[in-house]
Design a protein around this motif. Structure first.
Motif, PDB file in Angstrom:
ATOM      1  N   VAL A   1      30.546  47.101  35.791  1.00  0.00           N
ATOM      2  CA  VAL A   1      31.056  45.900  36.418  1.00  0.00           C
ATOM      3  C   VAL A   1      32.121  45.342  35.476  1.00  0.00           C
ATOM      4  O   VAL A   1      31.837  45.014  34.336  1.00  0.00           O
ATOM      5  CB  VAL A   1      29.936  44.867  36.669  1.00  0.00           C
ATOM      6  CG1 VAL A   1      30.522  43.575  37.249  1.00  0.00           C
ATOM      7  CG2 VAL A   1      28.874  45.452  37.591  1.00  0.00           C
ATOM      8  N   VAL A   2      33.344  45.271  35.964  1.00  0.00           N
ATOM      9  CA  VAL A   2      34.455  44.779  35.155  1.00  0.00           C
ATOM     10  C   VAL A   2      34.506  43.264  35.287  1.00  0.00           C
ATOM     11  O   VAL A   2      34.615  42.737  36.395  1.00  0.00           O
ATOM     12  CB  VAL A   2      35.794  45.413  35.611  1.00  0.00           C
ATOM     13  CG1 VAL A   2      36.952  44.857  34.802  1.00  0.00           C
ATOM     14  CG2 VAL A   2      35.715  46.928  35.503  1.00  0.00           C
ATOM     15  N   GLU A   3      34.395  42.588  34.145  1.00  0.00           N
ATOM     16  CA  GLU A   3      34.404  41.127  34.133  1.00  0.00           C
ATOM     17  C   GLU A   3      35.659  40.545  33.510  1.00  0.00           C
ATOM     18  O   GLU A   3      35.947  39.368  33.681  1.00  0.00           O
ATOM     19  CB  GLU A   3      33.177  40.608  33.393  1.00  0.00           C
ATOM     20  CG  GLU A   3      31.888  40.934  34.112  1.00  0.00           C
ATOM     21  CD  GLU A   3      30.687  40.404  33.374  1.00  0.00           C
ATOM     22  OE1 GLU A   3      30.768  40.139  32.161  1.00  0.00           O
ATOM     23  OE2 GLU A   3      29.647  40.258  34.025  1.00  0.00           O
ATOM     24  N   ARG A   4      36.384  41.349  32.763  1.00  0.00           N
ATOM     25  CA  ARG A   4      37.651  40.924  32.158  1.00  0.00           C
ATOM     26  C   ARG A   4      38.638  42.046  32.400  1.00  0.00           C
ATOM     27  O   ARG A   4      38.343  43.207  32.140  1.00  0.00           O
ATOM     28  CB  ARG A   4      37.481  40.693  30.660  1.00  0.00           C
ATOM     29  CG  ARG A   4      36.525  39.560  30.363  1.00  0.00           C
ATOM     30  CD  ARG A   4      36.354  39.378  28.894  1.00  0.00           C
ATOM     31  NE  ARG A   4      37.613  38.845  28.344  1.00  0.00           N
ATOM     32  CZ  ARG A   4      37.760  38.463  27.096  1.00  0.00           C
ATOM     33  NH1 ARG A   4      36.753  38.579  26.248  1.00  0.00           N
ATOM     34  NH2 ARG A   4      38.892  37.977  26.670  1.00  0.00           N
ATOM     35  N   ALA A   5      39.816  41.685  32.893  1.00  0.00           N
ATOM     36  CA  ALA A   5      40.774  42.720  33.261  1.00  0.00           C
ATOM     37  C   ALA A   5      42.189  42.300  32.928  1.00  0.00           C
ATOM     38  O   ALA A   5      42.475  41.121  32.694  1.00  0.00           O
ATOM     39  CB  ALA A   5      40.660  43.015  34.767  1.00  0.00           C
ATOM     40  N   ASP A   6      43.052  43.274  32.944  1.00  0.00           N
ATOM     41  CA  ASP A   6      44.481  43.051  32.829  1.00  0.00           C
ATOM     42  C   ASP A   6      44.879  42.014  33.883  1.00  0.00           C
ATOM     43  O   ASP A   6      44.271  41.945  34.954  1.00  0.00           O
ATOM     44  CB  ASP A   6      45.170  44.400  33.112  1.00  0.00           C
ATOM     45  CG  ASP A   6      46.661  44.311  33.085  1.00  0.00           C
ATOM     46  OD1 ASP A   6      47.237  43.994  34.154  1.00  0.00           O
ATOM     47  OD2 ASP A   6      47.264  44.552  32.025  1.00  0.00           O
ATOM     48  N   PRO A   7      45.890  41.202  33.609  1.00  0.00           N
ATOM     49  CA  PRO A   7      46.275  40.159  34.573  1.00  0.00           C
ATOM     50  C   PRO A   7      46.543  40.655  35.997  1.00  0.00           C
ATOM     51  O   PRO A   7      46.296  39.936  36.954  1.00  0.00           O
ATOM     52  CB  PRO A   7      47.537  39.553  33.963  1.00  0.00           C
ATOM     53  CG  PRO A   7      47.392  39.785  32.501  1.00  0.00           C
ATOM     54  CD  PRO A   7      46.677  41.111  32.372  1.00  0.00           C
ATOM     55  N   THR A   8      46.982  41.908  36.143  1.00  0.00           N
ATOM     56  CA  THR A   8      47.242  42.411  37.498  1.00  0.00           C
ATOM     57  C   THR A   8      45.961  42.606  38.301  1.00  0.00           C
ATOM     58  O   THR A   8      45.986  42.566  39.524  1.00  0.00           O
ATOM     59  CB  THR A   8      48.034  43.734  37.465  1.00  0.00           C
ATOM     60  OG1 THR A   8      47.298  44.700  36.713  1.00  0.00           O
ATOM     61  CG2 THR A   8      49.408  43.544  36.864  1.00  0.00           C
ATOM     62  N   PHE A   9      44.832  42.823  37.618  1.00  0.00           N
ATOM     63  CA  PHE A   9      43.555  43.013  38.300  1.00  0.00           C
ATOM     64  C   PHE A   9      42.637  41.803  38.172  1.00  0.00           C
ATOM     65  O   PHE A   9      41.551  41.785  38.740  1.00  0.00           O
ATOM     66  CB  PHE A   9      42.841  44.260  37.752  1.00  0.00           C
ATOM     67  CG  PHE A   9      43.520  45.541  38.123  1.00  0.00           C
ATOM     68  CD1 PHE A   9      43.217  46.187  39.314  1.00  0.00           C
ATOM     69  CD2 PHE A   9      44.488  46.098  37.302  1.00  0.00           C
ATOM     70  CE1 PHE A   9      43.856  47.362  39.667  1.00  0.00           C
ATOM     71  CE2 PHE A   9      45.130  47.276  37.636  1.00  0.00           C
ATOM     72  CZ  PHE A   9      44.817  47.909  38.824  1.00  0.00           C
TER      73      PHE A   9
ATOM     74  N   VAL B   1      30.546  45.347  47.620  1.00  0.00           N
ATOM     75  CA  VAL B   1      29.213  45.361  47.008  1.00  0.00           C
ATOM     76  C   VAL B   1      29.123  44.136  46.120  1.00  0.00           C
ATOM     77  O   VAL B   1      30.113  43.660  45.581  1.00  0.00           O
ATOM     78  CB  VAL B   1      28.954  46.635  46.167  1.00  0.00           C
ATOM     79  CG1 VAL B   1      28.876  47.860  47.046  1.00  0.00           C
ATOM     80  CG2 VAL B   1      30.002  46.822  45.084  1.00  0.00           C
ATOM     81  N   VAL B   2      27.926  43.639  45.999  1.00  0.00           N
ATOM     82  CA  VAL B   2      27.696  42.528  45.087  1.00  0.00           C
ATOM     83  C   VAL B   2      27.719  43.116  43.684  1.00  0.00           C
ATOM     84  O   VAL B   2      27.103  44.150  43.425  1.00  0.00           O
ATOM     85  CB  VAL B   2      26.342  41.854  45.374  1.00  0.00           C
ATOM     86  CG1 VAL B   2      26.046  40.782  44.347  1.00  0.00           C
ATOM     87  CG2 VAL B   2      26.326  41.287  46.780  1.00  0.00           C
ATOM     88  N   ALA B   3      28.459  42.495  42.792  1.00  0.00           N
ATOM     89  CA  ALA B   3      28.512  42.984  41.414  1.00  0.00           C
ATOM     90  C   ALA B   3      27.104  42.981  40.846  1.00  0.00           C
ATOM     91  O   ALA B   3      26.517  41.934  40.618  1.00  0.00           O
ATOM     92  CB  ALA B   3      29.443  42.115  40.579  1.00  0.00           C
ATOM     93  N   ALA B   4      26.547  44.160  40.672  1.00  0.00           N
ATOM     94  CA  ALA B   4      25.156  44.295  40.238  1.00  0.00           C
ATOM     95  C   ALA B   4      25.086  44.512  38.733  1.00  0.00           C
ATOM     96  O   ALA B   4      25.892  45.217  38.166  1.00  0.00           O
ATOM     97  CB  ALA B   4      24.505  45.470  40.961  1.00  0.00           C
TER      98      ALA B   4
END
Length: 139
Positions: free
Chosen positions: A70-78, A104-107
């Motif tokens: 689960v990605v919680e921090r991303a590049d500004p584009t995402f 999907v719910v971020a599990a």
């Protein structure tokens, strides 16, 4: 804050059949004419036997979540998509692809492992990019 557009894939001569299939909302894979192995990303040689007789075929676009984060921090584009699920999808044909699973719910547990999914497509510029969505067991 201005959001930059997501990157658009640029097909190369080797990847052009994959991206042309994506434009038709299909997943294309290579198959080795010598050992019949399905190949997950475009190559010049079969990773199984080294053969060079590779052809393209249309895959079912179905598979299962083999692994995910689960990605919680991303590049500004995402960043607008956070949190999102980045997964390794094992296609029914065998190869594994890295993609995003939506709807999907971020599990934070093992709840998405082995989840049945099918290909869907996201428009980026003039290109279609494969993503995956859950499907019911009977679908």
């Amino acid at each position: 804050m201005t959001t930059e557009p997501k990157p658009v894939p640029i097909p190369t001569p080797l990847t052009a059949p994959f991206w042309a299939a994506a434009q038709r909302h299909e997943i294309a894979l290579q198959r080795c004419g010598e050992c019949s192995a399905a190949i997950g990303y475009p190559r010049l040689n079969c990773p199984n036997c080294g053969g060079r007789d590779l052809d393209w075929f249309t895959a079912t676009g179905r598979g299962r979540v083999w692994s995910y984060v689960v990605v919680e921090r991303a590049d500004p584009t995402f960043a607008p998509d956070v949190p999102y699920v980045l997964a390794v999808i094992e296609l029914d044909e065998g190869p594994r692809l890295l993609s995003i699973v939506v709807d999907v719910v971020a599990a934070y547990d093992m709840g998405l492992l082995d989840l049945a999914v099918r290909a869907s497509f996201e428009t980026r510029g003039a290109q279609q990019v494969p993503i995956f969505v859950p499907i019911g067991e009977g679908a």
